[in-house]
Design a protein around this motif. Structure first.
Motif, short mmCIF file in Angstrom:
data_model
loop_
_atom_site.label_atom_id
_atom_site.label_comp_id
_atom_site.label_asym_id
_atom_site.label_seq_id
_atom_site.Cartn_x
_atom_site.Cartn_y
_atom_site.Cartn_z
N ARG A 132 0.83 -1.20 0.00
CA ARG A 132 0.00 0.00 0.00
C ARG A 132 0.87 1.26 0.00
O ARG A 132 0.61 2.23 -0.71
CB ARG A 132 -0.92 -0.01 1.21
CG ARG A 132 -1.93 1.12 1.26
CD ARG A 132 -3.04 0.82 2.24
NE ARG A 132 -2.53 0.45 3.56
CZ ARG A 132 -2.58 -0.78 4.06
NH1 ARG A 132 -3.12 -1.77 3.36
NH2 ARG A 132 -2.10 -1.04 5.26
N SER A 133 1.93 1.23 0.79
CA SER A 133 2.84 2.38 0.85
C SER A 133 3.52 2.63 -0.49
O SER A 133 3.64 3.78 -0.94
CB SER A 133 3.90 2.13 1.93
OG SER A 133 4.84 3.18 1.96
N SER A 134 3.96 1.55 -1.15
CA SER A 134 4.61 1.69 -2.45
C SER A 134 3.62 2.18 -3.50
O SER A 134 3.96 3.01 -4.35
CB SER A 134 5.20 0.34 -2.89
OG SER A 134 5.96 0.50 -4.07
N GLN A 135 2.37 1.69 -3.44
CA GLN A 135 1.34 2.13 -4.37
C GLN A 135 1.07 3.63 -4.21
O GLN A 135 0.91 4.37 -5.20
CB GLN A 135 0.05 1.34 -4.14
CG GLN A 135 -1.12 1.81 -5.00
CD GLN A 135 -0.91 1.49 -6.47
OE1 GLN A 135 -0.99 0.34 -6.88
NE2 GLN A 135 -0.64 2.52 -7.28
N GLN A 136 1.01 4.08 -2.96
CA GLN A 136 0.78 5.50 -2.69
C GLN A 136 1.93 6.35 -3.23
O GLN A 136 1.70 7.42 -3.81
CB GLN A 136 0.59 5.73 -1.20
CG GLN A 136 -0.72 5.19 -0.65
CD GLN A 136 -0.79 5.21 0.86
OE1 GLN A 136 0.22 5.43 1.55
NE2 GLN A 136 -1.99 4.97 1.40
N LYS A 137 3.13 5.86 -3.04
CA LYS A 137 4.29 6.60 -3.53
C LYS A 137 4.31 6.63 -5.06
O LYS A 137 4.63 7.66 -5.67
CB LYS A 137 5.59 5.99 -3.00
CG LYS A 137 6.82 6.84 -3.29
CD LYS A 137 8.03 6.36 -2.52
CE LYS A 137 9.24 7.23 -2.80
NZ LYS A 137 9.03 8.63 -2.38
#
Length: 221
Positions: A132-137
Motif C-alpha cells: 500500500r505504501s509503495s502504491q501510494q508513492k
C-alpha cells in the motif's frame, strides 16, 4: 598497467556508450542498473538535464530577441553583416529548441520504463502495508511527473511559433538587404516580444516544476 577494477569500469563505460549510440533503451537500463544506476536515478538526472537545457534556451531566445530588436533600429553600416548575425542567432535558437525536445523525449522514455517496472513490482509484495505504501508513492510520483511533463511540453510548444517568425524574417532579410526588410522587422517586433515573453514565462514555470519534482523524488519505492 590498469588494474582489474579499472578494466571492468572501462568496459562498462564503453558498453553503456554503445547502448546509448545504438538507441537500445531496455538494454541500456539493464546495463546501467548493473552498475548501480536505477531508473529513478536516470529519471532525476534527465530531468536535471532538461531543466538546464531550458535555462540555456531561455537565455538564447532572449539574446535572439535583443539581436532582432537592435536590427530594427539599424541606422547604417553593413546590413549583410547584420543579416549574418541574426541568422546565427536563429540557428543557435533552433539548436537549443531541438535539444530541449530531445531532453523531453529522454525523460518520457525512462519514465515509462520506471512506472511499468514499479507497477509490475507491486504484485510481488507479500506484506499488504508495504504494498500500500509503495502504491501510494507510485501514485504521488506519477501525479508530480504528469505535472512536470505537461509544463515542459507547454513551454516547448511555444518555441516553434517564435522560431518560425525568426526564420521568415531571416529569409526575407537574406534577399532584401534594404529599408524594406528593416520595416518588415519592425512590423513583427511587438508580436515577437509578446511571444518570447510568453515562452520565457512558460519556461520558468517548467523549470520550477522540474526543481519541485527533483526534490520530491527520493527514497525507496
Amino acid at each position: 598497467m590498469p588494474n582489474h577494477v579499472q578494466l571492468v569500469a572501462r568496459r562498462s563505460f564503453f558498453l553503456l556508450l554503445f547502448l546509448i549510440l545504438t538507441g537500445c533503451s531496455s538494454a541500456y537500463y539493464r546495463a546501467a542498473e548493473s552498475l548501480g544506476f536505477h531508473k529513478r536515478d536516470i529519471l532525476v538526472h534527465r530531468v536535471e538535464k532538461a531543466r538546464d537545457s531550458q535555462e540555456e534556451a531561455k537565455t538564447q531566445f532572449k539574446n535572439a530577441l535583443d539581436r532582432f530588436t537592435a536590427l530594427t533600429g539599424f541606422k547604417g553600416g553593413s546590413l549583410e553583416e547584420k543579416y549574418r548575425e541574426l541568422d546565427a542567432e536563429y540557428e543557435r535558437s533552433r539548436a537549443k529548441a531541438d535539444e530541449v525536445r530531445k531532453r523531453i523525449d529522454d525523460i518520457e522514455d525512462v519514465s515509462e520504463a520506471l512506472f511499468d517496472e514499479w507497477e509490475n513490482e507491486l504484485s510481488q509484495y507479500q506484506n499488504p502495508s508495504l504494498k500500500r505504501s509503495s502504491q501510494q508513492k507510485l501514485t504521488g510520483t506519477r501525479r508530480r511527473y504528469d505535472q512536470l511533463i505537461a509544463a515542459m511540453k507547454r513551454a516547448e510548444s511555444k518555441m516553434e511559433p517564435v522560431l518560425l517568425t525568426f526564420r521568415d524574417q531571416v529569409l526575407f532579410l537574406k534577399h532584401n538587404l534594404n529599408a524594406q526588410a528593416i520595416a518588415s522587422l519592425r512590423g513583427e517586433l511587438d508580436s515577437l516580444q509578446t511571444d518570447i515573453s510568453a515562452l520565457i514565462k512558460s519556461m520558468e514555470a517548467s523549470i520550477r516544476e522540474a526543481d519541485e519534482f527533483i526534490k520530491s523524488v527520493g527514497g525507496p519505492a
